[in-house]
Design a protein around this motif. Structure first.
Motif, PDB file in Angstrom:
ATOM      1  N   VAL A  56       1.802  -0.890  37.022  1.00  0.00           N
ATOM      2  CA  VAL A  56       1.499   0.453  36.512  1.00  0.00           C
ATOM      3  C   VAL A  56       1.048   0.379  35.053  1.00  0.00           C
ATOM      4  N   MET A  57       1.752  -0.407  34.249  1.00  0.00           N
ATOM      5  CA  MET A  57       1.395  -0.515  32.836  1.00  0.00           C
ATOM      6  C   MET A  57       0.010  -1.125  32.656  1.00  0.00           C
ATOM      7  N   TYR A  58      -0.357  -2.045  33.533  1.00  0.00           N
ATOM      8  CA  TYR A  58      -1.691  -2.648  33.457  1.00  0.00           C
ATOM      9  C   TYR A  58      -2.768  -1.595  33.702  1.00  0.00           C
ATOM     10  N   GLU A  59      -2.522  -0.716  34.686  1.00  0.00           N
ATOM     11  CA  GLU A  59      -3.479   0.342  34.969  1.00  0.00           C
ATOM     12  C   GLU A  59      -3.574   1.337  33.811  1.00  0.00           C
ATOM     13  N   ILE A  60      -2.430   1.653  33.204  1.00  0.00           N
ATOM     14  CA  ILE A  60      -2.431   2.552  32.036  1.00  0.00           C
ATOM     15  C   ILE A  60      -3.210   1.915  30.889  1.00  0.00           C
ATOM     16  N   MET A  61      -3.023   0.616  30.693  1.00  0.00           N
ATOM     17  CA  MET A  61      -3.725  -0.098  29.627  1.00  0.00           C
ATOM     18  C   MET A  61      -5.240  -0.032  29.842  1.00  0.00           C
ATOM     19  N   LYS A  62      -5.680  -0.210  31.088  1.00  0.00           N
ATOM     20  CA  LYS A  62      -7.114  -0.142  31.382  1.00  0.00           C
ATOM     21  C   LYS A  62      -7.663   1.253  31.119  1.00  0.00           C
ATOM     22  N   LEU A  63      -6.884   2.267  31.444  1.00  0.00           N
ATOM     23  CA  LEU A  63      -7.332   3.646  31.234  1.00  0.00           C
ATOM     24  C   LEU A  63      -7.358   4.027  29.756  1.00  0.00           C
ATOM     25  N   SER A  64      -6.349   3.576  29.015  1.00  0.00           N
ATOM     26  CA  SER A  64      -6.194   4.003  27.618  1.00  0.00           C
ATOM     27  C   SER A  64      -6.984   3.162  26.627  1.00  0.00           C
ATOM     28  N   GLY A  65      -7.210   1.883  26.973  1.00  0.00           N
ATOM     29  CA  GLY A  65      -7.863   0.974  26.042  1.00  0.00           C
ATOM     30  C   GLY A  65      -6.944   0.515  24.923  1.00  0.00           C
ATOM     31  N   GLN A  66      -5.645   0.770  25.061  1.00  0.00           N
ATOM     32  CA  GLN A  66      -4.696   0.381  24.018  1.00  0.00           C
ATOM     33  C   GLN A  66      -4.440  -1.124  24.026  1.00  0.00           C
ATOM     34  N   GLU A  67      -4.085  -1.637  22.863  1.00  0.00           N
ATOM     35  CA  GLU A  67      -3.590  -3.009  22.776  1.00  0.00           C
ATOM     36  C   GLU A  67      -2.202  -3.050  23.405  1.00  0.00           C
ATOM     37  N   TYR A  68      -1.947  -4.049  24.247  1.00  0.00           N
ATOM     38  CA  TYR A  68      -0.649  -4.151  24.922  1.00  0.00           C
ATOM     39  C   TYR A  68       0.267  -5.103  24.157  1.00  0.00           C
ATOM     40  N   VAL A  69       1.517  -4.686  23.995  1.00  0.00           N
ATOM     41  CA  VAL A  69       2.525  -5.497  23.305  1.00  0.00           C
ATOM     42  C   VAL A  69       3.663  -5.741  24.288  1.00  0.00           C
ATOM     43  N   ASP A  70       3.984  -6.984  24.555  1.00  0.00           N
ATOM     44  CA  ASP A  70       4.965  -7.306  25.587  1.00  0.00           C
ATOM     45  C   ASP A  70       6.403  -7.297  25.062  1.00  0.00           C
ATOM     46  N   ILE A  71       6.753  -6.233  24.375  1.00  0.00           N
ATOM     47  CA  ILE A  71       8.146  -5.976  24.006  1.00  0.00           C
ATOM     48  C   ILE A  71       8.382  -4.480  24.224  1.00  0.00           C
ATOM     49  N   TYR A  72       9.641  -4.087  24.256  1.00  0.00           N
ATOM     50  CA  TYR A  72       9.940  -2.666  24.443  1.00  0.00           C
ATOM     51  C   TYR A  72       9.679  -1.897  23.151  1.00  0.00           C
ATOM     52  N   ALA A  73       9.240  -0.662  23.294  1.00  0.00           N
ATOM     53  CA  ALA A  73       8.945   0.176  22.132  1.00  0.00           C
ATOM     54  C   ALA A  73      10.194   0.413  21.289  1.00  0.00           C
ATOM     55  N   THR A  74      11.360   0.488  21.927  1.00  0.00           N
ATOM     56  CA  THR A  74      12.602   0.673  21.182  1.00  0.00           C
ATOM     57  C   THR A  74      12.855  -0.512  20.251  1.00  0.00           C
ATOM     58  N   ALA A  75      12.561  -1.720  20.734  1.00  0.00           N
ATOM     59  CA  ALA A  75      12.725  -2.911  19.896  1.00  0.00           C
ATOM     60  C   ALA A  75      11.729  -2.907  18.745  1.00  0.00           C
ATOM     61  N   ALA A  76      10.498  -2.463  19.026  1.00  0.00           N
ATOM     62  CA  ALA A  76       9.478  -2.381  17.975  1.00  0.00           C
ATOM     63  C   ALA A  76       9.892  -1.386  16.902  1.00  0.00           C
ATOM     64  N   LYS A  77      10.425  -0.232  17.324  1.00  0.00           N
ATOM     65  CA  LYS A  77      10.882   0.768  16.359  1.00  0.00           C
ATOM     66  C   LYS A  77      12.008   0.212  15.496  1.00  0.00           C
ATOM     67  N   ARG A  78      12.896  -0.543  16.127  1.00  0.00           N
ATOM     68  CA  ARG A  78      14.012  -1.128  15.372  1.00  0.00           C
ATOM     69  C   ARG A  78      13.492  -2.119  14.326  1.00  0.00           C
ATOM     70  N   ARG A  79      12.522  -2.934  14.717  1.00  0.00           N
ATOM     71  CA  ARG A  79      11.944  -3.904  13.775  1.00  0.00           C
ATOM     72  C   ARG A  79      11.252  -3.196  12.612  1.00  0.00           C
ATOM     73  N   ILE A  80      10.509  -2.150  12.938  1.00  0.00           N
ATOM     74  CA  ILE A  80       9.801  -1.390  11.901  1.00  0.00           C
ATOM     75  C   ILE A  80      10.806  -0.759  10.939  1.00  0.00           C
ATOM     76  N   SER A  81      11.891  -0.199  11.488  1.00  0.00           N
ATOM     77  CA  SER A  81      12.920   0.426  10.658  1.00  0.00           C
ATOM     78  C   SER A  81      13.596  -0.596   9.762  1.00  0.00           C
ATOM     79  N   GLU A  82      13.922  -1.755  10.335  1.00  0.00           N
ATOM     80  CA  GLU A  82      14.573  -2.808   9.552  1.00  0.00           C
ATOM     81  C   GLU A  82      13.649  -3.329   8.457  1.00  0.00           C
ATOM     82  N   ALA A  83      12.361  -3.462   8.771  1.00  0.00           N
ATOM     83  CA  ALA A  83      11.398  -3.934   7.772  1.00  0.00           C
ATOM     84  C   ALA A  83      11.262  -2.915   6.643  1.00  0.00           C
ATOM     85  N   ALA A  84      11.264  -1.629   6.994  1.00  0.00           N
ATOM     86  CA  ALA A  84      11.169  -0.574   5.978  1.00  0.00           C
ATOM     87  C   ALA A  84      12.397  -0.587   5.076  1.00  0.00           C
TER      88      ALA A  84
END
Length: 258
Positions: free
Chosen positions: A200-228
């Motif tokens: 499903v995510m592959y199909e969404i990626m094809k439709l949206s044209g977004q760059e895909y990141v193979d980690i969970y968004a919650t983990a990304a938010k945590r990293r961004i918060s910690e870096a800030a």
């Protein structure tokens, strides 16, 4: 109430923002289906229903429905009116299990159920790994087709920290339904759940044209918060050190005249 709210909210949204849509023919005229979408903005749950003829039900955190006071009651009425269901996030697996139960109830009524496989909004506009516990389990347990959906540019309408939305045209691309009946009865197999979610995510990626990141968004938010936080602490330490140097210069005894 839903029809009234759709007219009150959907009409002005379409007039003000003029969202463009591709693939409306992929939404069935009747019967159960799951709309699996990327998640860029708080407004995603309003733009998608605004362009559909059928009601689509999303889930929302229970706090939106239980906040006390006049504002809280208005918020609760608003979310109920646009077809959102409260989900209790208490407990480690509370949100996931509640989403599954809510989704199955909606689908059993032959309606459309909307879900964001990423589990939360993207922190930077990229597409993140889908969580297999919700979407895939609902799809396999219900047997309903999964329709991939891509929201385009909705994050640019009201970026974080901006009060007034920017008038621009967001887009919605709706893909062809995906059939996972080959996995029926396997909703507790974690490898199958992962495979369904990734497809499903592959199909969404094809439709949206977004760059895909193979980690969970919650983990990304945590990293961004910690870096800030680390950057803020570093700036504070540098400022403190600079202030100490300035003070030391002030505290130096003046050299005596020769």
């Amino acid at each position: 109430m839903y029809g009234t709210m759709k007219v009150a909210i959907g009409g002005p949204l379409k007039v003000a923002f003029r969202p463009w849509v591709e693939g409306l023919e992929n939404i069935p005229a009747e019967g159960a289906a799951i709309l699996a979408s990327n998640h860029l903005s708080f407004s995603d749950s309003f733009f998608l229903p605004a362009v559909l003829d059928r009601k689509v039900t999303f889930i929302a955190k229970a706090e939106y429905f239980t906040t006390p006071g006049v504002k809280g009651r208005l918020t609760a009425a608003f979310f109920k009116g646009v077809g959102q269901l409260p989900v209790d996030r208490s407990g480690a697996r509370g949100a996931g299990e509640a989403a599954i139960r809510s989704g199955l109830d909606v689908l059993e009524r032959g309606e459309l159920f909307g879900i964001y496989p990423e589990g939360t909004r993207s922190p930077d506009g990229r597409l993140y790994r889908g969580k297999p516990g919700g979407l895939a389990r609902v799809a396999l347990a219900s047997g309903a087709p999964v329709i991939p959906v891509a929201m385009i540019d909705t994050e640019k309408i009201q970026p974080p920290g901006k009060v007034m939305p920017k008038l621009m045209r967001p887009g919605i691309r709706i893909g062809e339904p995906l059939d996972f009946s080959r996995y029926q009865g396997m909703e507790h197999d974690r490898f199958v759940l992962r495979a369904v979610t990734d497809e499903v995510m592959y199909e969404i990626m094809k439709l949206s044209g977004q760059e895909y990141v193979d980690i969970y968004a919650t983990a990304a938010k945590r990293r961004i918060s910690e870096a800030a936080k680390a950057e803020k602490a570093a700036k504070a330490a540098a400022a403190k050190a600079e202030a100490a140097v300035v003070q030391a210069e002030k505290d130096k005894p003046e050299s005596s005249a020769s």
